[in-house]
Design a protein around this motif. Structure first.
Motif, PDB file in Angstrom:
ATOM      1  N   ALA A  12       0.952  -1.153   0.007  1.00 23.91           N
ATOM      2  CA  ALA A  12      -0.079  -0.156   0.050  1.00 23.91           C
ATOM      3  C   ALA A  12       0.919   1.262   0.041  1.00 23.91           C
ATOM      4  N   GLY A  13       2.306   1.300   0.214  1.00 28.65           N
ATOM      5  CA  GLY A  13       3.016   2.300   0.202  1.00 28.65           C
ATOM      6  C   GLY A  13       2.968   3.264  -0.638  1.00 28.65           C
ATOM      7  N   SER A  14       2.939   4.698  -0.279  1.00 27.89           N
ATOM      8  CA  SER A  14       2.882   5.727  -1.266  1.00 27.89           C
ATOM      9  C   SER A  14       4.306   6.103  -1.251  1.00 27.89           C
ATOM     10  N   ASP A  15       4.399   7.252  -1.995  1.00 29.90           N
ATOM     11  CA  ASP A  15       5.906   8.153  -2.090  1.00 29.90           C
ATOM     12  C   ASP A  15       6.111   8.297  -0.897  1.00 29.90           C
ATOM     13  N   ASP A  16       5.107   9.101   0.102  1.00 30.75           N
ATOM     14  CA  ASP A  16       5.450   9.446   1.490  1.00 30.75           C
ATOM     15  C   ASP A  16       6.038   8.413   2.014  1.00 30.75           C
ATOM     16  N   TRP A  17       5.295   7.158   2.002  1.00 30.64           N
ATOM     17  CA  TRP A  17       5.976   6.198   2.857  1.00 30.64           C
ATOM     18  C   TRP A  17       7.351   5.798   2.423  1.00 30.64           C
ATOM     19  N   GLU A  18       7.598   5.681   1.168  1.00 32.52           N
ATOM     20  CA  GLU A  18       9.179   5.535   0.854  1.00 32.52           C
ATOM     21  C   GLU A  18      10.086   6.619   1.541  1.00 32.52           C
ATOM     22  N   ASP A  19       9.621   7.896   1.388  1.00 36.59           N
ATOM     23  CA  ASP A  19      10.496   8.860   1.899  1.00 36.59           C
ATOM     24  C   ASP A  19      10.831   8.691   3.361  1.00 36.59           C
ATOM     25  N   GLY A  20       9.890   8.124   4.174  1.00 37.25           N
ATOM     26  CA  GLY A  20       9.870   8.103   5.353  1.00 37.25           C
ATOM     27  C   GLY A  20      10.736   6.806   5.765  1.00 37.25           C
ATOM     28  N   VAL A  21      10.644   5.892   4.918  1.00 38.47           N
ATOM     29  CA  VAL A  21      11.643   4.690   5.289  1.00 38.47           C
ATOM     30  C   VAL A  21      13.115   5.205   4.851  1.00 38.47           C
ATOM     31  N   VAL A  22      13.260   5.766   3.631  1.00 37.09           N
ATOM     32  CA  VAL A  22      14.541   6.280   3.476  1.00 37.09           C
ATOM     33  C   VAL A  22      15.068   6.998   4.755  1.00 37.09           C
ATOM     34  N   VAL A  23      14.495   8.001   5.077  1.00 35.65           N
ATOM     35  CA  VAL A  23      15.237   8.835   6.323  1.00 35.65           C
ATOM     36  C   VAL A  23      15.524   7.936   7.405  1.00 35.65           C
ATOM     37  N   ALA A  24      14.464   7.067   7.877  1.00 37.22           N
ATOM     38  CA  ALA A  24      14.893   6.283   8.995  1.00 37.22           C
ATOM     39  C   ALA A  24      15.926   5.234   8.832  1.00 37.22           C
ATOM     40  N   PHE A  25      16.054   4.976   7.577  1.00 37.03           N
ATOM     41  CA  PHE A  25      17.040   3.874   7.333  1.00 37.03           C
ATOM     42  C   PHE A  25      18.420   4.647   7.402  1.00 37.03           C
ATOM     43  N   HIS A  26      18.601   5.851   6.996  1.00 42.82           N
ATOM     44  CA  HIS A  26      19.704   6.557   6.795  1.00 42.82           C
ATOM     45  C   HIS A  26      19.932   6.881   8.220  1.00 42.82           C
ATOM     46  N   SER A  27      18.936   7.329   8.962  1.00 37.55           N
ATOM     47  CA  SER A  27      19.412   7.760  10.280  1.00 37.55           C
ATOM     48  C   SER A  27      19.738   6.661  11.298  1.00 37.55           C
ATOM     49  N   LEU A  28      19.318   5.699  10.960  1.00 35.99           N
ATOM     50  CA  LEU A  28      19.650   4.548  11.807  1.00 35.99           C
ATOM     51  C   LEU A  28      21.187   3.955  11.295  1.00 35.99           C
ATOM     52  N   GLY A  29      21.240   3.827   9.849  1.00 35.28           N
ATOM     53  CA  GLY A  29      22.497   3.356   9.616  1.00 35.28           C
ATOM     54  C   GLY A  29      23.707   4.341   9.937  1.00 35.28           C
ATOM     55  N   ALA A  56      12.061  -3.685   0.528  1.00 36.36           N
ATOM     56  CA  ALA A  56      10.994  -3.005   0.876  1.00 36.36           C
ATOM     57  C   ALA A  56      10.756  -2.094  -0.283  1.00 36.36           C
ATOM     58  N   LEU A  57      11.567  -1.101  -0.460  1.00 36.04           N
ATOM     59  CA  LEU A  57      11.851  -0.243  -1.631  1.00 36.04           C
ATOM     60  C   LEU A  57      11.765  -0.739  -2.838  1.00 36.04           C
ATOM     61  N   MET A  84       6.379  -0.446   8.478  1.00 32.39           N
ATOM     62  CA  MET A  84       5.105  -0.814   8.441  1.00 32.39           C
ATOM     63  C   MET A  84       4.300   0.096   8.324  1.00 32.39           C
ATOM     64  N   SER A  85       4.594   1.413   8.350  1.00 32.74           N
ATOM     65  CA  SER A  85       3.558   2.538   8.605  1.00 32.74           C
ATOM     66  C   SER A  85       2.478   2.613   7.570  1.00 32.74           C
ATOM     67  N   ALA A  86       2.831   2.228   6.592  1.00 33.12           N
ATOM     68  CA  ALA A  86       1.637   2.224   5.446  1.00 33.12           C
ATOM     69  C   ALA A  86       0.670   1.085   5.522  1.00 33.12           C
ATOM     70  N   CYS A  87       0.874   0.209   6.287  1.00 32.78           N
ATOM     71  CA  CYS A  87      -0.235  -0.928   6.560  1.00 32.78           C
ATOM     72  C   CYS A  87      -1.634  -0.251   6.982  1.00 32.78           C
ATOM     73  N   PRO A  88      -2.578  -0.606   6.174  1.00 31.91           N
ATOM     74  CA  PRO A  88      -3.924   0.071   6.300  1.00 31.91           C
ATOM     75  C   PRO A  88      -4.420  -0.284   7.610  1.00 31.91           C
TER      76      PRO A  88
END
Lengths: 235, 235
Positions: free
Chosen positions: B100-117, B189-190, B142-146
């Motif tokens: 279900a993930g939108s573009d915003d979801w992808e952005d969020g994942v990218v940020v969280a991943f790099h921040s953690l990395g 995921a991406l 998981m955030s885009a899970c409806p």
DNA sequence: TATTGCCAAAAAATCGATTTTCTCCTAAGC
DNA sequence: GCTTAGGAGAAAATCGATTTTTTGGCAATA
């Protein structure tokens, strides 16, 4: 010592509050005033607030800082969310239970099914007993699932869902044959056909939810009409 | 008004208790004496008991009527149960999120991943920040899970599991490359490859749990040894 | 007429004291 | 020596009173 006696006032008022919220005796979205509840349950403020706080963590009560406690509102969105999540958890637990079930498990399922069937055939609308046995049947089916935490999660969801089922109590008798639905799950479970059992359980839960949805739509329509009438009479 | 300020003492002490239990600061299986906690958190008995009762419903505190509150014990059995249940919920939520993930979801994942990395590469053992970002990464995925309820259930399980992860904090650096594990989930995921992502997530959770199991076994062995030594010295 | 500020009443949150229940130690009895 | 009754002290549970915050109405103002 009485087996049923709560060892603690918190425990006792917690159970009673829980029942009343799930059954809809305490109306959705209404305010839970401490003073009123104290009177209603005849307890002091401390045990009452402790019980309320337990329910907050279960999602059966909402707490707003400095503004007291409320019964959570209900919504079509939440119903659908809850229904789908419950189906997910319940079918997974059922599948694992069927895979792992021993002879004792089978016995338990047989007893629960017949006990429920007797009530259903009798056709009592009495929801008290019926709801209890219905729950017992669903639990018996899943009871052999080795993941205890999954069963706990299911119980939580089942009770949250119960608030919605309460809306439609007695309404589904006309349209559905609940006995047949239960029997389908029962036969597939004892036949160790997990796929069929899960699909039957899924259908059963979905159908119940649809009756609730219908009822919620009706109620919304009625509200609309009353509002319209109000406008007219004011005009 | 401070955004972070708890509107209520209950809220504030609830959060602090929760943290301390999950982090293992309050030892598993130990008794939670009201008087001691009052002193520790500098609050009165009422808000304290209310906070404890919230935690009871979450399974982070055990209440025994007339015998007070306790930190729940930990056990290998519960760890395995919790691990498998969490895998079930997390992979399901992840799958639906990827679908279900939108573009915003992808952005969020990218940020969280790099921040953690960034934190992981820096190699700080500092668990405070690390744990927060780790959590944020999993949540972002998981955030885009409806199904919002499924996410709520996951959070509960994640925190219960956190008590076990706390046992092994810092221990897995040597043996594992956490960054690679996270990256595998991230890429899948991406790339919208739900199956691969779920399998990677499953492995990741399992590996963490194995480190904890190892640590628990070590601790048990140490206890055995001390007991043996005790016997000798007494003899 | 709509908005703002103020006050009294109501409700929530919290505290301190009281009551009830456990716990553990001692001593008597077997 | 082991078990069991009794009782002092500790801890939990609960209550009643106090403090803090919110709510709703009313009047003053723009």
């Amino acid at each position: 010592m009485n087996e049923n006696a709560a060892p603690t006032l918190v425990e006792s008022v917690y159970r009673r509050l829980r029942e009343d919220i799930i059954r809809g005796v305490l109306i959705a979205d209404s305010k839970l005033r401490i003073s009123e509840l104290r009177e209603r349950y005849d307890v002091g403020g401390s045990p009452l607030r402790e019980a309320l706080n337990r329910l907050v963590s279960e999602g059966l009560v909402i707490s707003i800082g400095q503004r007291g406690f409320h019964v959570p509102p209900i919504s079509l969105d939440e119903l659908r969310d809850l229904t789908e999540t419950r189906i997910l958890i319940e079918t997974e637990a059922l599948r694992r239970s069927i895979l792992a079930g021993s002879d004792d498990w089978e016995d338990g399922v047989v007893v629960a099914f017949h006990s429920l069937g007797r009530i259903e055939r009798r056709g009592d609308i009495d929801s008290e007993d019926r709801e209890r046995r219905n729950r017992a049947f669903h639990q018996a089916l899943m009871s052999a699932c080795p993941l205890k935490k999954l069963l706990q999660v299911h119980e939580e969801l089942y009770d949250l869902h119960g608030r919605y089922r309460a809306i439609a109590i007695g309404l589904d008798m006309n349209r559905r044959n609940l006995f047949d639905e239960h029997e389908a799950i029962y036969n597939a479970a004892l036949g160790r056909d997990a796929d069929t059992a899960c699909e039957a359980a899924r259908q059963h839960i979905l159908l119940t939810a649809q009756v609730v949805e219908q009822r919620m739509a009706d109620m919304a329509a009625q509200r609309e009409q009353r509002k319209g009438a109000g406008k007219l009479s004011r005009a």
